[in-house]
Design a protein around this motif. Structure first.
Motif, short mmCIF file in Angstrom:
data_model
loop_
_atom_site.label_atom_id
_atom_site.label_comp_id
_atom_site.label_asym_id
_atom_site.label_seq_id
_atom_site.Cartn_x
_atom_site.Cartn_y
_atom_site.Cartn_z
N THR A 96 -7.38 6.57 -3.15
CA THR A 96 -7.98 6.57 -1.92
C THR A 96 -9.04 5.55 -1.55
O THR A 96 -9.00 6.08 -0.10
CB THR A 96 -8.66 8.67 -2.24
N LEU A 97 -9.67 4.95 -2.29
CA LEU A 97 -10.10 4.32 -1.74
C LEU A 97 -9.74 2.96 -0.66
O LEU A 97 -10.08 2.80 0.29
CB LEU A 97 -11.91 3.72 -2.47
N GLY A 98 -9.20 2.73 -1.58
CA GLY A 98 -7.98 1.65 -0.80
C GLY A 98 -7.00 1.83 0.75
O GLY A 98 -7.32 0.84 1.47
N LEU A 152 -9.40 4.31 2.59
CA LEU A 152 -10.26 4.44 3.49
C LEU A 152 -10.19 3.02 3.94
O LEU A 152 -11.15 2.87 5.23
CB LEU A 152 -10.94 5.18 2.74
N VAL A 153 -10.20 1.80 3.13
CA VAL A 153 -10.74 0.70 3.55
C VAL A 153 -9.66 -0.13 4.67
O VAL A 153 -9.94 -0.68 5.82
CB VAL A 153 -11.40 -0.31 2.17
N GLU A 154 -8.50 0.57 4.25
CA GLU A 154 -8.14 0.35 5.24
C GLU A 154 -7.71 0.37 6.76
O GLU A 154 -7.80 0.49 8.03
CB GLU A 154 -5.81 0.48 5.07
N ILE A 155 -8.47 1.77 6.69
CA ILE A 155 -8.66 3.19 8.44
C ILE A 155 -9.44 2.05 8.98
O ILE A 155 -9.47 1.59 9.73
CB ILE A 155 -8.32 4.17 7.78
N ALA A 156 -10.77 2.28 7.82
CA ALA A 156 -11.98 1.89 8.75
C ALA A 156 -12.13 -0.11 8.59
O ALA A 156 -13.01 0.07 9.34
CB ALA A 156 -12.92 1.58 7.67
N SER A 157 -11.11 -0.94 8.72
CA SER A 157 -10.92 -2.11 8.86
C SER A 157 -10.47 -2.86 9.73
O SER A 157 -9.76 -3.59 10.05
CB SER A 157 -10.95 -2.92 8.01
N GLY A 158 -9.37 -1.38 10.34
CA GLY A 158 -8.89 -1.37 11.44
C GLY A 158 -9.36 -1.83 12.59
O GLY A 158 -10.18 -1.78 13.02
N LYS A 159 -8.25 -2.01 13.85
CA LYS A 159 -8.58 -2.24 15.13
C LYS A 159 -10.19 -1.24 15.36
O LYS A 159 -10.55 -1.83 16.12
CB LYS A 159 -7.77 -2.64 16.30
N VAL A 179 -16.81 -2.85 3.56
CA VAL A 179 -16.46 -1.42 3.67
C VAL A 179 -15.93 -1.41 2.20
O VAL A 179 -16.63 -0.48 1.10
CB VAL A 179 -15.34 -1.10 4.00
N ARG A 180 -15.45 -2.20 1.13
CA ARG A 180 -13.94 -2.42 0.44
C ARG A 180 -16.06 -2.02 -0.91
O ARG A 180 -16.09 -1.03 -1.48
CB ARG A 180 -13.62 -2.94 -0.28
N SER A 181 -17.26 -3.05 -0.90
CA SER A 181 -18.03 -3.72 -1.45
C SER A 181 -18.62 -2.14 -1.60
O SER A 181 -19.66 -2.27 -2.35
CB SER A 181 -18.43 -4.72 -1.31
N ARG A 182 -18.91 -1.64 -0.73
CA ARG A 182 -20.04 -0.76 -0.97
C ARG A 182 -19.29 0.67 -0.98
O ARG A 182 -19.85 1.86 -1.98
CB ARG A 182 -20.61 -0.31 0.73
#
Length: 277
Positions: A8-10, A12-19, A49-52
């Motif tokens: 789930t976190l992975g 979420l990271v993909e979504i949040a780091s998108g355009k 995002v991932r580190s947090r």
């Protein structure tokens, strides 16, 4: 304390780091969710995002930090609110995120509300529709799944039911990785081995070579005073039939279905072990 899983976190990271989000947007959302303090400075959006998120998740699992847990859920809510204005016409990642959250024990729900706004001095109030999101736990707080899993594992190990224990641990691991069909298949195998063990010990069952033995074991156990048809026996029969549907073939199951099976088969296994000490 149960919190969000790696899959789930992975996602979420993909979504949040998108355009859709700039680094500045993400920093603001992380601050609003109160998880900005768990990571390290980084100009890369994914690592920002991932580190947090990983830092907050580790604070939950290692120290029981309830603030970090609430922060993770809040960040999910803020990201979805910012990116999904209409859940009936969502981006492609919306349904996979909902499935992942369901596997972790949270249902992403929404409702449409109307706000009264004024658009100028010469016009009256205007009703504008917006969508609000919520993350609701799917499990009872009184009987969390992870506690039931631990108790069952200990009981299987203490009786020497190593095959059932191995299947069960594989089911739990597959479920945590969101591999629902594999989890369903391993749960069925665990239940069958447990039934054979109990029928052998309590109903003189002799398992034929190269046969599973789940069905005959249930028949013998239901014939005992300990598990009469009206006192759990018929429930077990129905559960056994259900365990043979939506098994290990991809696409047959989903998070809610698999989570239900995990709960009910865990509970049934513990009931059987209690009935046949």
């Amino acid at each position: 304390m149960q919190t969000l899983s790696d899959p789930t976190l992975g996602l979420l990271v993909e979504i949040a780091s998108g355009k859709r989000f700039s680094a500045s947007d993400l920093t603001t959302l992380l601050m609003k969710a109160n998880v900005n303090r768990y990571g390290h400075l980084d100009s890369n959006k994914q690592e920002l995002v991932r580190s947090r998120l990983v830092g907050a998740r580790d604070a939950v699992t290692e120290a029981g930090d309830s603030d970090a847990h609430r922060g993770l859920l809040a960040f999910v809510k803020f990201v979805v609110e910012r990116a999904v204005k209409d859940p009936e016409d969502p981006p492609l990642w919306f349904d996979p995120l909902r499935e992942a959250l369901l596997a972790d024990g949270y249902e992403l729900s929404w409702q449409k509300v109307e706000d009264v706004t004024s658009v100028g001095s010469f016009s009256g109030p205007v009703l504008r529709e917006r969508v609000t999101y919520q993350l609701l736990p799917t499990d009872s707080g009184v009987v969390p799944l992870h506690a039931e899993i631990t108790a069952l594992e200990q009981e299987l190990a203490s009786r020497g039911y190593t095959v059932a224990l191995n299947h069960y641990r594989q089911a739990v691991n597959a479920f945590r990785q969101h591999d629902y069909e594999a989890a369903n298949g391993q749960l069925r195998s665990m239940l069958e081995d447990l039934l054979v063990q109990l029928a052998t010990a309590n109903a003189n069952y002799v398992k034929p070579a190269r046969q599973g033995g789940g069905g005959p074991s249930i028949t013998l156990l239901k014939a005992t005073p300990t598990l009469s048809p009206d006192d759990g026996g018929d429930l077990l029969s129905g559960l056994w039939k259900m365990a043979h549907t939506k098994g290990a073939h991809p696409g047959l199951s989903n998070a809610d279905e698999s989570r239900f099976r995990m709960h009910v088969i865990t509970a049934m296994a513990r009931l059987l072990l209690h009935r046949f000490p």
